[in-house]
Design a protein around this motif. Structure first.
Motif, PDB file in Angstrom:
ATOM      1  N   PHE A 165       0.814  -1.219   0.000  1.00 62.51           N
ATOM      2  CA  PHE A 165       0.000   0.000   0.000  1.00 62.51           C
ATOM      3  C   PHE A 165       0.849   1.272   0.000  1.00 62.51           C
ATOM      4  N   ASP A 166       2.164   1.084  -0.136  1.00 62.31           N
ATOM      5  CA  ASP A 166       3.095   2.229  -0.209  1.00 62.31           C
ATOM      6  C   ASP A 166       3.002   3.137   1.021  1.00 62.31           C
ATOM      7  N   PHE A 167       3.001   2.550   2.166  1.00 58.74           N
ATOM      8  CA  PHE A 167       3.017   3.341   3.402  1.00 58.74           C
ATOM      9  C   PHE A 167       4.368   4.028   3.532  1.00 58.74           C
ATOM     10  N   ASN A 168       4.356   5.278   3.994  1.00 52.84           N
ATOM     11  CA  ASN A 168       5.617   5.999   4.158  1.00 52.84           C
ATOM     12  C   ASN A 168       5.859   6.453   5.596  1.00 52.84           C
ATOM     13  N   GLN A 169       4.936   6.064   6.493  1.00 54.92           N
ATOM     14  CA  GLN A 169       5.117   6.388   7.906  1.00 54.92           C
ATOM     15  C   GLN A 169       4.949   5.118   8.731  1.00 54.92           C
ATOM     16  N   LYS A 170       5.769   4.973   9.765  1.00 51.92           N
ATOM     17  CA  LYS A 170       5.780   3.737  10.542  1.00 51.92           C
ATOM     18  C   LYS A 170       4.462   3.468  11.243  1.00 51.92           C
ATOM     19  N   TRP A 171       3.776   4.534  11.708  1.00 51.17           N
ATOM     20  CA  TRP A 171       2.530   4.323  12.451  1.00 51.17           C
ATOM     21  C   TRP A 171       1.442   3.665  11.601  1.00 51.17           C
ATOM     22  N   GLN A 172       1.575   3.770  10.261  1.00 51.92           N
ATOM     23  CA  GLN A 172       0.577   3.174   9.384  1.00 51.92           C
ATOM     24  C   GLN A 172       0.583   1.643   9.462  1.00 51.92           C
ATOM     25  N   TYR A 173       1.704   1.092   9.905  1.00 47.47           N
ATOM     26  CA  TYR A 173       1.802  -0.364  10.025  1.00 47.47           C
ATOM     27  C   TYR A 173       1.201  -0.895  11.329  1.00 47.47           C
ATOM     28  N   LEU A 174       0.953  -0.009  12.284  1.00 47.66           N
ATOM     29  CA  LEU A 174       0.534  -0.438  13.621  1.00 47.66           C
ATOM     30  C   LEU A 174      -0.756  -1.268  13.626  1.00 47.66           C
ATOM     31  N   PRO A 175      -1.811  -0.863  12.892  1.00 48.18           N
ATOM     32  CA  PRO A 175      -3.024  -1.700  12.903  1.00 48.18           C
ATOM     33  C   PRO A 175      -2.778  -3.112  12.390  1.00 48.18           C
ATOM     34  N   TYR A 176      -1.933  -3.234  11.361  1.00 44.25           N
ATOM     35  CA  TYR A 176      -1.649  -4.552  10.787  1.00 44.25           C
ATOM     36  C   TYR A 176      -0.812  -5.383  11.757  1.00 44.25           C
ATOM     37  N   LEU A 177       0.106  -4.717  12.442  1.00 42.24           N
ATOM     38  CA  LEU A 177       0.915  -5.404  13.446  1.00 42.24           C
ATOM     39  C   LEU A 177       0.027  -5.877  14.604  1.00 42.24           C
ATOM     40  N   GLY A 178      -0.935  -5.017  14.996  1.00 42.54           N
ATOM     41  CA  GLY A 178      -1.872  -5.393  16.055  1.00 42.54           C
ATOM     42  C   GLY A 178      -2.747  -6.566  15.649  1.00 42.54           C
ATOM     43  N   LEU A 179      -3.226  -6.553  14.411  1.00 42.62           N
ATOM     44  CA  LEU A 179      -4.042  -7.662  13.918  1.00 42.62           C
ATOM     45  C   LEU A 179      -3.242  -8.960  13.878  1.00 42.62           C
ATOM     46  N   LEU A 180      -1.990  -8.865  13.431  1.00 41.33           N
ATOM     47  CA  LEU A 180      -1.133 -10.057  13.371  1.00 41.33           C
ATOM     48  C   LEU A 180      -0.909 -10.631  14.768  1.00 41.33           C
ATOM     49  N   ALA A 181      -0.637  -9.746  15.734  1.00 41.11           N
ATOM     50  CA  ALA A 181      -0.454 -10.203  17.117  1.00 41.11           C
ATOM     51  C   ALA A 181      -1.737 -10.856  17.635  1.00 41.11           C
ATOM     52  N   GLY A 182      -2.888 -10.264  17.294  1.00 43.68           N
ATOM     53  CA  GLY A 182      -4.167 -10.828  17.716  1.00 43.68           C
ATOM     54  C   GLY A 182      -4.415 -12.199  17.117  1.00 43.68           C
ATOM     55  N   ILE A 183      -4.063 -12.373  15.850  1.00 43.34           N
ATOM     56  CA  ILE A 183      -4.244 -13.662  15.183  1.00 43.34           C
ATOM     57  C   ILE A 183      -3.351 -14.725  15.811  1.00 43.34           C
ATOM     58  N   VAL A 184      -2.116 -14.352  16.120  1.00 41.40           N
ATOM     59  CA  VAL A 184      -1.198 -15.296  16.769  1.00 41.40           C
ATOM     60  C   VAL A 184      -1.754 -15.740  18.125  1.00 41.40           C
ATOM     61  N   LEU A 185      -2.245 -14.773  18.905  1.00 46.64           N
ATOM     62  CA  LEU A 185      -2.838 -15.099  20.207  1.00 46.64           C
ATOM     63  C   LEU A 185      -4.080 -15.968  20.045  1.00 46.64           C
ATOM     64  N   ALA A 186      -4.886 -15.673  19.020  1.00 43.15           N
ATOM     65  CA  ALA A 186      -6.088 -16.469  18.767  1.00 43.15           C
ATOM     66  C   ALA A 186      -5.729 -17.909  18.428  1.00 43.15           C
ATOM     67  N   ILE A 187      -4.688 -18.086  17.616  1.00 44.30           N
ATOM     68  CA  ILE A 187      -4.245 -19.441  17.251  1.00 44.30           C
ATOM     69  C   ILE A 187      -3.767 -20.199  18.480  1.00 44.30           C
ATOM     70  N   VAL A 188      -3.000 -19.520  19.343  1.00 41.48           N
ATOM     71  CA  VAL A 188      -2.509 -20.158  20.575  1.00 41.48           C
ATOM     72  C   VAL A 188      -3.680 -20.563  21.465  1.00 41.48           C
ATOM     73  N   SER A 189      -4.655 -19.661  21.620  1.00 38.84           N
ATOM     74  CA  SER A 189      -5.830 -19.945  22.442  1.00 38.84           C
ATOM     75  C   SER A 189      -6.640 -21.102  21.865  1.00 38.84           C
ATOM     76  N   MET A 190      -6.805 -21.114  20.559  1.00 33.57           N
ATOM     77  CA  MET A 190      -7.560 -22.187  19.912  1.00 33.57           C
ATOM     78  C   MET A 190      -6.854 -23.528  20.023  1.00 33.57           C
ATOM     79  N   LEU A 191      -5.529 -23.513  19.976  1.00 31.51           N
ATOM     80  CA  LEU A 191      -4.765 -24.759  20.142  1.00 31.51           C
ATOM     81  C   LEU A 191      -4.967 -25.332  21.540  1.00 31.51           C
ATOM     82  N   ARG A 192      -5.006 -24.458  22.555  1.00 34.80           N
ATOM     83  CA  ARG A 192      -5.261 -24.902  23.923  1.00 34.80           C
ATOM     84  C   ARG A 192      -6.640 -25.536  24.033  1.00 34.80           C
TER      85      ARG A 192
END
Length: 211
Positions: A70-97
């Motif tokens: 998406f041609d982001f030029n500022q670091k803060w623009q990545y934060l929502p995607y980083l948050g979603l990725l962290a959430g997905i990882v946590l969801a996978i861990v929780s679902m595995l349990r």
């Protein structure tokens, strides 16, 4: 003599009641157990599908973070995607349990033990799941903000902000529709609680008939 005969007949009657209760208890256990085994099989299949979907989403988010499509030029623009990725990882861990808890030894343990253990697990995780859901959905709602610099550059201040506001409004409407349709309701928990209530009700009836 009559008293002895009466005692013998009463003993035979008690034995029959005891055997009838044992048969009833076994029948109740078998019926609820077969239903739960079938439900667990469906839940496992469903969770396998969830794992695949979450895996694809995680790969897509990694591609966004690494490839910057998406041609982001500022670091803060990545934060929502980083948050979603962290959430997905946590969801996978929780679902595995949770998936691990579904590997219950139905042959060695009672169905009541399984049902109560599942309900206990759901109850203990309710607060965590509620906050996780709120944070995860909030990140999804704020995701359009990552495109704000592009919109401002392309359309100017007010039209750019208006476009972002429309995107966020559409996201909010989708969330509300999903809530209304029960997309975030844990149907498995409802059914498992219903199974336990039915099991306990049938057991109570069986106990009452034994007296």
């Amino acid at each position: 003599m009559e008293l002895e005969e009466l005692k013998k007949e009463w003993k035979v009657f008690e034995d029959k009641i005891s055997k009838t209760k044992a048969i009833n208890d076994l029948l109740i256990e078998t019926i609820i157990k077969e239903r739960s085994i079938s439900r667990v099989a469906r839940m496992k299949q469903q969770y396998k599908g969830f794992f695949i979907i979450l895996g694809i989403e995680a790969c897509a988010l990694v591609a966004v973070l690494v490839g910057n499509p998406f041609d982001f030029n500022q670091k803060w623009q990545y934060l929502p995607y980083l948050g979603l990725l962290a959430g997905i990882v946590l969801a996978i861990v929780s679902m595995l349990r949770f998936y691990k808890k579904l590997d219950f030894d139905f042959a060695q343990k009672s169905i009541a033990e399984f049902l109560r253990s599942m309900i206990d697990y759901y109850e203990k995780n309710k607060v965590y799941e509620r906050w996780f859901g709120i944070i995860f959905l909030s990140i999804g709602f704020l995701l359009p903000l990552s495109f704000l610099p592009h919109k401002l550059e392309k359309y100017g201040l007010w039209k750019g902000i208006g476009d972002i506001a429309i995107m966020m409004a559409v996201t909010l409407v989708i969330y509300l529709i999903a809530f209304k349709m029960g997309a975030f309701r844990n149907r498995h928990e409802i059914k498992i609680k219903s199974d336990l209530q039915e099991y306990e009700s049938l057991k109570n009836i069986s106990d009452e008939l034994a007296f």
